[in-house]
Design a protein around this motif. Structure first.
Motif, PDB file in Angstrom:
ATOM      1  N   ALA A 117      41.761 -19.361  59.568  1.00 14.10           N
ATOM      2  CA  ALA A 117      40.638 -19.812  58.736  1.00 14.10           C
ATOM      3  C   ALA A 117      41.001 -21.103  58.001  1.00 14.10           C
ATOM      4  O   ALA A 117      42.116 -21.237  57.499  1.00 14.10           O
ATOM      5  CB  ALA A 117      40.277 -18.719  57.733  1.00 14.10           C
ATOM      6  N   HIS A 118      40.072 -22.044  57.967  1.00 11.97           N
ATOM      7  CA  HIS A 118      40.236 -23.333  57.268  1.00 11.97           C
ATOM      8  C   HIS A 118      41.518 -24.052  57.677  1.00 11.97           C
ATOM      9  O   HIS A 118      42.185 -24.664  56.833  1.00 11.97           O
ATOM     10  CB  HIS A 118      40.201 -23.128  55.744  1.00 11.97           C
ATOM     11  CG  HIS A 118      38.960 -22.453  55.278  1.00 11.97           C
ATOM     12  ND1 HIS A 118      37.728 -23.045  55.342  1.00 11.97           N
ATOM     13  CD2 HIS A 118      38.767 -21.204  54.772  1.00 11.97           C
ATOM     14  CE1 HIS A 118      36.823 -22.205  54.877  1.00 11.97           C
ATOM     15  NE2 HIS A 118      37.415 -21.084  54.533  1.00 11.97           N
ATOM     16  N   ASP A 119      41.850 -23.997  58.939  1.00  7.80           N
ATOM     17  CA  ASP A 119      43.074 -24.630  59.444  1.00  7.80           C
ATOM     18  C   ASP A 119      42.771 -25.270  60.796  1.00  7.80           C
ATOM     19  O   ASP A 119      41.630 -25.222  61.263  1.00  7.80           O
ATOM     20  CB  ASP A 119      44.180 -23.578  59.571  1.00  7.80           C
ATOM     21  CG  ASP A 119      45.585 -24.182  59.525  1.00  7.80           C
ATOM     22  OD1 ASP A 119      45.704 -25.428  59.505  1.00  7.80           O
ATOM     23  OD2 ASP A 119      46.544 -23.406  59.513  1.00  7.80           O
ATOM     24  N   SER A 120      43.778 -25.856  61.409  1.00  8.98           N
ATOM     25  CA  SER A 120      43.581 -26.464  62.717  1.00  8.98           C
ATOM     26  C   SER A 120      44.842 -26.330  63.571  1.00  8.98           C
ATOM     27  O   SER A 120      45.926 -26.051  63.042  1.00  8.98           O
ATOM     28  CB  SER A 120      43.209 -27.946  62.565  1.00  8.98           C
ATOM     29  OG  SER A 120      44.225 -28.646  61.898  1.00  8.98           O
ATOM     30  N   VAL A 121      44.669 -26.516  64.863  1.00  7.32           N
ATOM     31  CA  VAL A 121      45.784 -26.576  65.811  1.00  7.32           C
ATOM     32  C   VAL A 121      45.662 -27.902  66.543  1.00  7.32           C
ATOM     33  O   VAL A 121      44.558 -28.403  66.760  1.00  7.32           O
ATOM     34  CB  VAL A 121      45.790 -25.380  66.788  1.00  7.32           C
ATOM     35  CG1 VAL A 121      46.084 -24.083  66.067  1.00  7.32           C
ATOM     36  CG2 VAL A 121      44.489 -25.279  67.556  1.00  7.32           C
ATOM     37  N   LYS A 122      46.815 -28.480  66.899  1.00  2.00           N
ATOM     38  CA  LYS A 122      46.837 -29.804  67.520  1.00  2.00           C
ATOM     39  C   LYS A 122      47.776 -29.820  68.708  1.00  2.00           C
ATOM     40  O   LYS A 122      48.752 -29.083  68.743  1.00  2.00           O
ATOM     41  CB  LYS A 122      47.313 -30.856  66.520  1.00  2.00           C
ATOM     42  CG  LYS A 122      46.461 -30.967  65.296  1.00  2.00           C
ATOM     43  CD  LYS A 122      47.035 -31.948  64.307  1.00  2.00           C
ATOM     44  CE  LYS A 122      46.153 -31.967  63.066  1.00  2.00           C
ATOM     45  NZ  LYS A 122      46.521 -32.990  62.143  1.00  2.00           N
ATOM     46  N   THR A 123      47.479 -30.723  69.631  1.00  2.85           N
ATOM     47  CA  THR A 123      48.380 -30.985  70.742  1.00  2.85           C
ATOM     48  C   THR A 123      48.192 -32.436  71.172  1.00  2.85           C
ATOM     49  O   THR A 123      47.161 -33.049  70.896  1.00  2.85           O
ATOM     50  CB  THR A 123      48.132 -30.023  71.931  1.00  2.85           C
ATOM     51  OG1 THR A 123      49.168 -30.183  72.892  1.00  2.85           O
ATOM     52  CG2 THR A 123      46.792 -30.278  72.593  1.00  2.85           C
ATOM     53  N   THR A 124      49.199 -32.980  71.803  1.00  4.99           N
ATOM     54  CA  THR A 124      49.140 -34.348  72.313  1.00  4.99           C
ATOM     55  C   THR A 124      49.334 -34.318  73.816  1.00  4.99           C
ATOM     56  O   THR A 124      50.116 -33.526  74.334  1.00  4.99           O
ATOM     57  CB  THR A 124      50.248 -35.212  71.681  1.00  4.99           C
ATOM     58  OG1 THR A 124      50.118 -35.140  70.257  1.00  4.99           O
ATOM     59  CG2 THR A 124      50.132 -36.659  72.110  1.00  4.99           C
ATOM     60  N   MET A 125      48.602 -35.170  74.501  1.00 10.70           N
ATOM     61  CA  MET A 125      48.758 -35.284  75.947  1.00 10.70           C
ATOM     62  C   MET A 125      48.642 -36.750  76.350  1.00 10.70           C
ATOM     63  O   MET A 125      48.175 -37.573  75.570  1.00 10.70           O
ATOM     64  CB  MET A 125      47.711 -34.455  76.674  1.00 10.70           C
ATOM     65  CG  MET A 125      46.291 -34.937  76.447  1.00 10.70           C
ATOM     66  SD  MET A 125      45.081 -34.144  77.503  1.00 10.70           S
ATOM     67  CE  MET A 125      45.526 -34.758  79.091  1.00 10.70           C
ATOM     68  N   ASP A 126      49.062 -37.040  77.567  1.00 11.80           N
ATOM     69  CA  ASP A 126      49.019 -38.398  78.102  1.00 11.80           C
ATOM     70  C   ASP A 126      47.925 -38.473  79.168  1.00 11.80           C
ATOM     71  O   ASP A 126      48.060 -37.865  80.235  1.00 11.80           O
ATOM     72  CB  ASP A 126      50.381 -38.755  78.686  1.00 11.80           C
ATOM     73  CG  ASP A 126      50.416 -40.130  79.314  1.00 11.80           C
ATOM     74  OD1 ASP A 126      49.478 -40.925  79.103  1.00 11.80           O
ATOM     75  OD2 ASP A 126      51.387 -40.408  80.034  1.00 11.80           O
ATOM     76  N   LEU A 127      46.849 -39.202  78.894  1.00 17.19           N
ATOM     77  CA  LEU A 127      45.758 -39.324  79.864  1.00 17.19           C
ATOM     78  C   LEU A 127      46.213 -39.982  81.164  1.00 17.19           C
ATOM     79  O   LEU A 127      45.743 -39.620  82.238  1.00 17.19           O
ATOM     80  CB  LEU A 127      44.604 -40.134  79.266  1.00 17.19           C
ATOM     81  CG  LEU A 127      43.786 -39.475  78.167  1.00 17.19           C
ATOM     82  CD1 LEU A 127      42.702 -40.434  77.689  1.00 17.19           C
ATOM     83  CD2 LEU A 127      43.180 -38.181  78.644  1.00 17.19           C
ATOM     84  N   ALA A 128      47.129 -40.929  81.054  1.00 17.82           N
ATOM     85  CA  ALA A 128      47.593 -41.636  82.251  1.00 17.82           C
ATOM     86  C   ALA A 128      48.375 -40.726  83.195  1.00 17.82           C
ATOM     87  O   ALA A 128      48.542 -41.046  84.363  1.00 17.82           O
ATOM     88  CB  ALA A 128      48.436 -42.840  81.856  1.00 17.82           C
ATOM     89  N   ALA A 129      48.843 -39.581  82.705  1.00 24.14           N
ATOM     90  CA  ALA A 129      49.585 -38.654  83.559  1.00 24.14           C
ATOM     91  C   ALA A 129      48.669 -37.866  84.488  1.00 24.14           C
ATOM     92  O   ALA A 129      49.127 -37.358  85.511  1.00 24.14           O
ATOM     93  CB  ALA A 129      50.398 -37.682  82.697  1.00 24.14           C
ATOM     94  N   ILE A 130      47.377 -37.761  84.143  1.00 29.57           N
ATOM     95  CA  ILE A 130      46.490 -36.963  84.993  1.00 29.57           C
ATOM     96  C   ILE A 130      45.239 -37.701  85.473  1.00 29.57           C
ATOM     97  O   ILE A 130      44.447 -37.138  86.220  1.00 29.57           O
ATOM     98  CB  ILE A 130      46.085 -35.644  84.296  1.00 29.57           C
ATOM     99  CG1 ILE A 130      45.454 -35.899  82.951  1.00 29.57           C
ATOM    100  CG2 ILE A 130      47.258 -34.705  84.201  1.00 29.57           C
ATOM    101  CD1 ILE A 130      44.920 -34.649  82.271  1.00 29.57           C
ATOM    102  N   TYR A 131      45.060 -38.948  85.047  1.00 29.08           N
ATOM    103  CA  TYR A 131      43.942 -39.760  85.523  1.00 29.08           C
ATOM    104  C   TYR A 131      44.483 -41.087  86.014  1.00 29.08           C
ATOM    105  O   TYR A 131      45.401 -41.645  85.420  1.00 29.08           O
ATOM    106  CB  TYR A 131      42.922 -40.013  84.403  1.00 29.08           C
ATOM    107  CG  TYR A 131      42.153 -38.781  84.017  1.00 29.08           C
ATOM    108  CD1 TYR A 131      40.955 -38.458  84.650  1.00 29.08           C
ATOM    109  CD2 TYR A 131      42.616 -37.920  83.028  1.00 29.08           C
ATOM    110  CE1 TYR A 131      40.244 -37.319  84.301  1.00 29.08           C
ATOM    111  CE2 TYR A 131      41.919 -36.779  82.680  1.00 29.08           C
ATOM    112  CZ  TYR A 131      40.743 -36.485  83.321  1.00 29.08           C
ATOM    113  OH  TYR A 131      40.055 -35.354  82.979  1.00 29.08           O
TER     114      TYR A 131
END
Length: 160
Positions: A117-131
């Motif tokens: 509740a009232h929080d978030s989760v985050k992640t980072t990815m590289d678009l160039a790795a899959i497009y």
């Protein structure tokens, strides 16, 4: 004769309304109501470096109770599934280079991510790795919906 066929057709329709498959589908998709309440935001936190295009993907829970979403077709399960739409200035879509997966439904509990509740989760990815991205300016958007249950978020532009 026509009456007989109408009775048979009515029987088929009524029998299909009580199909166990229909009940199983509803039971397996209960999480979609929770996921629809979550907010999605993604940005390119830094300009590209070399051949990388990093994207920060954030899912925020604005409610007072924990909510969950399915990690499938999100950056929380990178390189599997085409969940971004990336278009150049002319409207041409960048070619997806990642893997596509078939899933068994309903999903196992291990496939879900809970956002407190009232929080978030985050992640980072590289678009160039899959497009496949060539030099130019692109508009990036998250498709949302689908099996994850997350709604589409904002869009942003990036130049290579």
């Amino acid at each position: 004769m026509i009456r007989r066929y109408m009775i048979i057709a009515a029987g088929i329709v009524l029998a299909s309304c009580h199909s166990p498959k229909h009940v199983t589908r509803e039971k397996g998709y209960e999480y979609l109501n929770e996921a629809a309440q979550l907010k999605v935001r993604f940005d390119a936190p830094a300009m590209k470096s070399g051949n990388r295009v990093p994207v920060l993907f954030t899912v925020t829970n604005p409610t007072g109770k924990p909510l969950r979403f399915l990690r499938w077709e999100t950056p929380f399960e990178p390189r599997i599934g085409k969940y971004f739409e990336i278009k150049d200035r002319l409207g041409n879509e960048a070619s997806f280079q990642g893997a596509m997966a078939r899933r068994i439904m309903p999903p196992p509990e291990s496939a879900f991510i809970t956002v407190p509740a009232h929080d978030s989760v985050k992640t980072t990815m590289d678009l160039a790795a899959i497009y496949k991205l060539t030099p130019g300016r692109y508009t990036v958007s998250y498709n949302g919906g689908g099996v994850s249950g997350l709604r589409a978020g904002n869009r942003f532009s990036v130049s290579l």
